[in-house]
Write an enzyme that holds these catalytic residues in place. Sequence first.
Site, PDB file in Angstrom:
ATOM      1  N   ASP A 159      37.970  36.989  49.100  1.00 56.92           N
ATOM      2  CA  ASP A 159      37.696  37.388  47.721  1.00 56.92           C
ATOM      3  C   ASP A 159      39.049  37.598  47.037  1.00 56.92           C
ATOM      4  OD1 ASP A 159      36.479  38.035  45.347  1.00 56.92           O
ATOM      5  OD2 ASP A 159      35.052  39.433  46.208  1.00 56.92           O
TER       6      ASP A 159
HETATM    7  C1  BGC Z   1      34.436  38.934  42.895  1.00 55.11           C
HETATM    8  C2  BGC Z   1      33.941  37.611  43.392  1.00 55.11           C
HETATM    9  C3  BGC Z   1      34.350  36.522  42.436  1.00 55.11           C
HETATM   10  C4  BGC Z   1      35.877  36.546  42.307  1.00 55.11           C
HETATM   11  C5  BGC Z   1      36.426  35.453  41.414  1.00 55.11           C
HETATM   12  C6  BGC Z   1      35.925  38.914  42.577  1.00 55.11           C
HETATM   13  O1  BGC Z   1      36.344  40.074  41.943  1.00 55.11           O
HETATM   14  O2  BGC Z   1      34.148  39.932  43.854  1.00 55.11           O
HETATM   15  O3  BGC Z   1      32.553  37.645  43.560  1.00 55.11           O
HETATM   16  O4  BGC Z   1      33.892  35.281  42.861  1.00 55.11           O
HETATM   17  O5  BGC Z   1      36.260  37.796  41.776  1.00 55.11           O
HETATM   18  O6  BGC Z   1      36.184  35.678  40.093  1.00 55.11           O
END
Ligand code: BGC
Length: 762
Positions: free
Chosen positions: A290
């Site tokens: 993530d």
């Molecule tokens: C989230 C993810 C997301 C990523 C990219 C993160 O803060 O937890 O689910 O895909 O950001 O935007």
Amino acid sequence: MNSGSSAMLAKAACLLLVLAVHMNESVASPSPKETDIEQRVTELLEQMTLAEKIGQMAQVNAGDSYIHDYLADGIRAGRVGSVLNAVDLDIINELQRIAVEESRLGIPLLVGRDVIHGFKTVMPIPLGQAATWNPDMLREGAHVAAYEAATTGINWTFAPMIDISRDPRWGRIAESLGEDPYLASVLGAAMVQGFQGDDLAAVGTIAATAKHFAGYGASESGRDYSTTNIPENELRNVYLRPFHAAVEAGVSSLMTSFSDLDGIPATASEFLLRQVLRDEWAFDGLVVSDWDSIRQLHIHGLTANDRESAVEAIRAGVDMEMHGDAYTNHLESLVESGKIDAGLIDQAAGNILRIKFRLGLFDRPYTDRAILPPIGSDHALATARRAALQSVVMLTNEHHVLPLDASKLKSVALIGPLADAPYEQLGTWIFDGDSSLSVTPRQAIETLVGNDVEVSHVRAMKTSRTRTTEGFDEAVEAATNADAVVLFLGEESILSGEAHSRADINLPGAQAELVERIRATGKPVVAVIQAGRPLTLTNIVDNVDAILFAWHPGTMGGPAIADLLFGIASPSGKLPATFPRMVGQVPIYYNQKNTGKPPTPDTIAYIDDIDARAPQLSLGMTAFHLDAGYTPLFPFGHGLSYASFEYENLRLSTTALELGESLTVSVELLNTSPIAAHEVVQLYVRDLVGNVTRPVKELKGFRRIYLEPEERVTVEFELHTDDLAFYGRNMELITEPGEFHVWVGSSSEAELMTEFRIVTAD
Ligand code: BGC
């Protein structure tokens, strides 16, 4: 050899590989196309330097207005394998051009984006889509999102989010498919199929990501990013099931969770990423971290610095780092110093290249918008409308106040902050959602009733959070002058989603007071609630005659709500998550364990009648709350209809079967009303005795069925003994002989029940 000619050679090698097709391959063998892809991956890896392999493992945040030099240079130098958050076609095509024409090996980019519940055309939030209990609907919604996103060159979405969510305080429950492992497995797999289609290389399909692996939904007290503690048995029986289903459905990638699972942040979990994902499930796709979650291993306190974080993540099995530079800065020297085995880098880079080949990017790196359907097409809008229609759950309908009869009403007052809020109805995670496409309930109701019914509209509150009651007098006046009132209540979109958790899940601001004021007018009052989570509605449920719970219904929420209010269609959504009476009951979910002291109506007392009841009770000796009892306000699976249904003649093809066999469960479903409608038939099972305790009920099947007035149908479910398998004491997946109860009905409180046994062969 100059870099240009070596790039050409590499490209030629990729394109000219000719493979023998094995005529007698067993079913388990990879297809010729997959064999081809494996060879291309191997060949390409052989030509790559260590730095280029590590470059593939970096995902860089790209702006959307211009291409910054750092990014262009990085792509040219082979230091970037993927970008995220670029959504302009020209920019994406140019980034691909730099990668394909100016980097030494010409490897195209993965272009990632959070396309969560639609792109420009927005479907209901995923939790709302889950309320349709309709895998075909979710598949189609994801398919529309995929081709709209693909028009700008996006080839990879970070969806579906299939974290089991049993805490409505958690803002991300909006993005989830609810509390149940089976429902989330079926619907999550359908979304994967919708995004990816049958062929990932086809025009208009994109790679999907199952996230967040794993356990994120169990964040303590629903506080986002918070710690999770999930025993392995619970993890396997509940939280991992939808991920396994997504892997079986061919999902291209998984994203790790931000959260700390039993002391090890998921991004560093060898148990999750190697043992479960690769060894047990044979996943051959790509694992992405993530956002910056590799460097966060240090903030968690697992590592002393980014270098150690890189070691933890690569050993655990994270292939690509999303927005961070721990891999970029440290992996090369870690390999050179012998701290990290070069084979780990080959594996990671190979997993990334495999997805690029599957997407057909080497053959078709550029996007031509003209060959895809236009954004906001009739089909996209019709899909969004149908999804919204099926997602709305009618929670109550006292005295059949709904549907409103446009031929009898002279006037209706639409009151509240969400009657005419084109942006708010889209919900969370709509980076690219186009609110100019939205049709609001107010617009749709005005169109639907035309000149037959006078429609007034009073917003009454500036936002859903407003605490002042300044606008209430005007609202009361409008209600007084109308034959009926529809209150548009709930949460604005910003109150749910990532990092938007709430500790109080009542209607925010002064909404409960608005309800009381409108109630006092004595007019029929219907509440349409748009929200990103289950809310506690105890304080308003008796002050309104009917509640339609519409989640955040997306672009076409307005027409769907109008059709339901005026009986053009019947509500058919069913709750994918339990609605508590009060927040202190959380976590409360239908498939709980029985405990050694299960509560019953006779063994509980309420705080106000303790004195009266205490003599007859062993007070406090069962699992309940003195101030809330033990039942929710609305159970999982609940949802009313304008039609009325009866379930009869629940039958089994056999009452005793052996392991490896199936039985058929059949039930007759009768529409006893003159109204055609959909019903979602639900099948629940209880395994009475297990080597670990089993839930009091588990969903094992469901079917959305359309019935004409007075129609009777027989609904059948096949139940195989494998469907009853669970992870037991030794973490093995087993089905145990013994007794089972089966219920079929319209919610998790279905009462029609029968029994069967699994017997051992002599
Ligand atoms: C989230 C993810 C997301 C990523 C990219 C993160 O803060 O937890 O689910 O895909 O950001 O935007």
